[in-house]
Design an enzyme around this catalytic site. Structure first.
Site, mmCIF file in Angstrom:
data_model
loop_
_atom_site.group_PDB
_atom_site.id
_atom_site.type_symbol
_atom_site.label_atom_id
_atom_site.label_comp_id
_atom_site.label_asym_id
_atom_site.label_seq_id
_atom_site.Cartn_x
_atom_site.Cartn_y
_atom_site.Cartn_z
ATOM 1 N N GLY A 21 -34.703 -10.309 -34.532
ATOM 2 C CA GLY A 21 -34.122 -11.255 -33.767
ATOM 3 C C GLY A 21 -34.801 -12.583 -34.130
ATOM 4 O O GLY A 21 -34.495 -13.827 -33.446
ATOM 5 N N ARG A 22 -35.829 -12.561 -34.780
ATOM 6 C CA ARG A 22 -36.736 -13.931 -35.411
ATOM 7 C C ARG A 22 -37.233 -13.596 -36.683
ATOM 8 O O ARG A 22 -38.110 -14.429 -36.803
ATOM 9 C CB ARG A 22 -37.684 -14.259 -34.245
ATOM 10 C CG ARG A 22 -38.649 -12.989 -34.086
ATOM 11 C CD ARG A 22 -39.777 -13.707 -33.435
ATOM 12 N NE ARG A 22 -40.743 -12.355 -32.965
ATOM 13 C CZ ARG A 22 -41.892 -12.605 -32.521
ATOM 14 N NH1 ARG A 22 -42.667 -13.976 -32.349
ATOM 15 N NH2 ARG A 22 -42.520 -11.626 -32.143
ATOM 16 N N ASP B 251 -39.449 0.967 -33.228
ATOM 17 C CA ASP B 251 -38.947 0.002 -34.212
ATOM 18 C C ASP B 251 -40.367 -0.823 -34.844
ATOM 19 O O ASP B 251 -40.076 -1.530 -35.716
ATOM 20 C CB ASP B 251 -38.483 -0.955 -33.365
ATOM 21 C CG ASP B 251 -39.181 -1.469 -32.130
ATOM 22 O OD1 ASP B 251 -39.289 -0.773 -31.168
ATOM 23 O OD2 ASP B 251 -39.233 -2.913 -32.056
HETATM 24 P P1 AMP Z 1 -41.419 -7.288 -31.131
HETATM 25 O O1 AMP Z 1 -42.118 -7.109 -29.853
HETATM 26 O O2 AMP Z 1 -42.008 -8.286 -32.119
HETATM 27 O O3 AMP Z 1 -41.669 -5.820 -31.951
HETATM 28 O O4 AMP Z 1 -39.860 -7.528 -30.861
HETATM 29 C C1 AMP Z 1 -39.214 -6.538 -30.281
HETATM 30 C C2 AMP Z 1 -37.579 -7.065 -30.539
HETATM 31 O O5 AMP Z 1 -37.584 -8.379 -29.856
HETATM 32 C C3 AMP Z 1 -37.259 -7.519 -32.168
HETATM 33 O O6 AMP Z 1 -35.931 -6.964 -32.087
HETATM 34 C C4 AMP Z 1 -37.291 -8.761 -32.145
HETATM 35 O O7 AMP Z 1 -36.697 -9.444 -33.372
HETATM 36 C C5 AMP Z 1 -36.971 -9.280 -30.568
HETATM 37 N N1 AMP Z 1 -37.837 -10.473 -30.467
HETATM 38 C C6 AMP Z 1 -39.129 -10.853 -30.363
HETATM 39 N N2 AMP Z 1 -39.391 -12.204 -30.096
HETATM 40 C C7 AMP Z 1 -38.220 -12.824 -30.296
HETATM 41 C C8 AMP Z 1 -37.836 -14.068 -30.052
HETATM 42 N N3 AMP Z 1 -38.933 -14.974 -29.884
HETATM 43 N N4 AMP Z 1 -36.633 -14.604 -30.399
HETATM 44 C C9 AMP Z 1 -35.583 -13.516 -30.816
HETATM 45 N N5 AMP Z 1 -36.138 -12.196 -30.871
HETATM 46 C C10 AMP Z 1 -37.183 -11.926 -30.528
HETATM 47 MG MG MG Z 2 -41.500 -5.498 -33.991
#
Ligand code: AMP
Ligand code: MG
Length: 496
Positions: free
Chosen positions: A100-101, A257
């Protein structure tokens, strides 16, 4: 090519990309470039890692490359994609997560012949962003940089950090914060959640393609045998999580994930190292039930692997019952492998060069005494290195225990158990018991200086300290110390 000063210039944007994941079917990812940012500024470049990748660090700092690391330019040969994946987050299944980023710029085969992903994190929205802005704040980018490089220096498989750039833009979290982009290098970004994405869609063809890709890329020795693949992933996860625990590391967000199929530590959101040892330690502000507490990490890895096994059932056998029986049989190997890795790590930490039946009790009794007496995990084991060669050095370790006699009675048993040459033993112990870890209060202070004052010196110093964790350097003595009462950091935040 030459510029107007006559200095030869390499075409810095010609990186030797070879993008195997982008050759998989289109439903594995979305093709899109990063979103450009206003004013890219390089804040850190990992020169050693650049050389490992076969890139010349002198060219990496060029404006064109900094543009690329910020997402403002696409290098020749790069095929930017955002990967699709799903995942269990704190036990709840989300059928679509995905990058997502983050954007995978492409893959490079490094100087040792290992294929590595080059990914930008914080590079703008993608079809997988859901409600997120696709961006990253400076704090989490610096935290990932410091902790991933510390893990690497500790000898623990991990994604790496190649560069960090400021975007010149603000990101809105609870407050407005400076935005940044991290360039992450990984053996791959394939997760348990990638398999779950296709399993949830009953896309057996994709599962098979993905498994074949993983075998070719990470586990060629399993030669197309999906069950052997599963067991190889399981073995790497067991070894990985045991190694985390041997240095007091708490990942904090062990969702499927965030479980790498290649067996690397990935996702440095709310992670932290323990100061005082306690098995129930949790730092993450979002982990209220303590699901990902220090001592739960082995169990959670096994749970995540069970989710992985479920996705592979159709590849194991056409007969459902048989597939399930096979999966269960393989899964049962986890606890033995994990316990072996954990205890053999502890044995090395204690200077025991062979294995004896009472060792596990000896190690566990020390940990219990440490928990009861507030002993610092890192300093206790580091102190034992000297104590293993010279009982006069007990003084330092005793000082870690609220009741020092708890150490004395344990140390007596330990000394009876030690054998061999004391100097050799001490030297071996000094190579597995770090003096320096990225202590949370130091990490927070480095991030605060960078965010509030634009001062990157504390970040640089901390990075220098944790990049050579086993080598005591007098000028960095303060970095070995736990926080004072008012410096203690009890909670870490994902900051996403
Ligand atoms: P994480 O907590 O980093 O493992 O992210 C979990 C999910 O949320 C993943 O699909 C990331 O790509 C999405 N995600 C986290 N932060 C963001 C953000 N600022 N914008 C878009 N997607 C995000
Ligand atoms: Mg992650």
């Amino acid at each position: 090519m030459a510029n107007d000063t006559g200095v030869p210039v390499f075409d810095t944007l010609r990186w030797p990309f070879d993008n195997s994941y982008a050759r998989l079917p289109e439903r594995f990812y979305a093709r899109l470039p990063p979103t450009p940012v206003t004013a890219p500024r390089l804040i850190k470049l990992n020169e050693a890692l650049a050389r490992e990748l076969g890139l010349d660090p002198r060219h990496l700092a060029s404006p064109a490359t900094v543009d690329m690391l910020a997402g403002n330019r696409i290098a020749e040969g790069s095929e930017p994609i955002a990967l699709a994946y799903a995942g269990h987050q704190f036990g709840n299944f989300v059928p679509q997560l995905g990058d997502g980023r983050a954007i995978l710029l492409g893959e490079i085969v490094d100087t040792r012949g290992v294929r590595r992903d080059i990914q930008l994190k914080g590079s703008g929205p993608t079809p997988f962003s859901r409600r997120g802005d696709g961006r990253a704040a400076l704090g989490p980018v610096l935290r990932e940089y410091i902790v991933s490089e510390a893990m690497h220096a500790l000898g623990i498989p991990t994604t790496r950090s190649l560069a960090a750039v400021l975007t010149g833009e603000e990101v809105l979290r609870e407050t407005a914060l400076p935005g940044a982009v991290l360039t992450r290098v990984a053996s791959s970004h394939i997760r348990v959640g990638t398999f779950q994405y296709f399993a949830a869609r009953r896309d057996i063809e994709a599962l098979r393609l993905l498994a074949d890709h993983v075998i070719a890329r990470h586990y060629p020795e399993t030669t197309g045998d999906y069950r052997a693949l599963f067991e190889a992933v399981l073995a790497r996860q067991a070894a990985l999580v045991a190694r985390w625990m041997n240095v007091g590391f708490i990942h904090g967000v062990m969702n499927t994930d965030n479980t790498s199929i290649a067996g690397e530590t990935i996702d440095y959101g709310p992670c932290a190292f323990m100061d005082a040892y306690h098995p129930n330690t949790v730092f993450s502000s979002i982990d209220q039930g303590g699901r990902y507490a220090y001592a739960n990490q082995g169990r959670i890895a096994a749970w995540n692997l069970a989710r992985f096994a479920e996705t592979l059932l159709p590849l194991f056998s056409d007969d459902d019952d048989q597939a399930l029986a096979q999966a269960n049989e393989s899964l049962q190997k986890f606890s033995g492998l994990f316990a072996d890795a954990w205890f053999s790590g502890l044995r090395r930490k204690l200077g025991l060069s062979d294995a004896q039946p009472d060792d596990e009790k000896l190690a566990q009794d020390l940990l219990n005494a440490m928990a009861a007496n507030g002993a610092d995990f890192t300093l206790t084991f580091r102190g034992l290195c000297d104590a293993a060669a010279d009982p006069d050095a007990d003084r330092v370790v005793r000082g870690q225990f609220l009741d020092p006699t708890a150490y004395d009675s344990w140390a007596e048993r330990w000394r009876r158990r030690l054998s061999g040459d004391p100097a050799t033993r001490r030297a071996a112990m000094l190579m597995v018991n770090p003096a320096y870890i990225p202590r949370n209060h130091r990490v927070e202070a480095a991030l605060a200086a960078a965010i509030q004052d634009g001062d990157f010196q504390p970040f640089e110093t901390l990075l220098a300290v944790v990049s050579r964790p086993f080598e005591e350097r007098p000028e960095f003595a303060a970095y070995a110390e736990p926080p004072l009462e008012d410096e203690r950091v009890l909670r870490t935040f994902c900051g996403t």
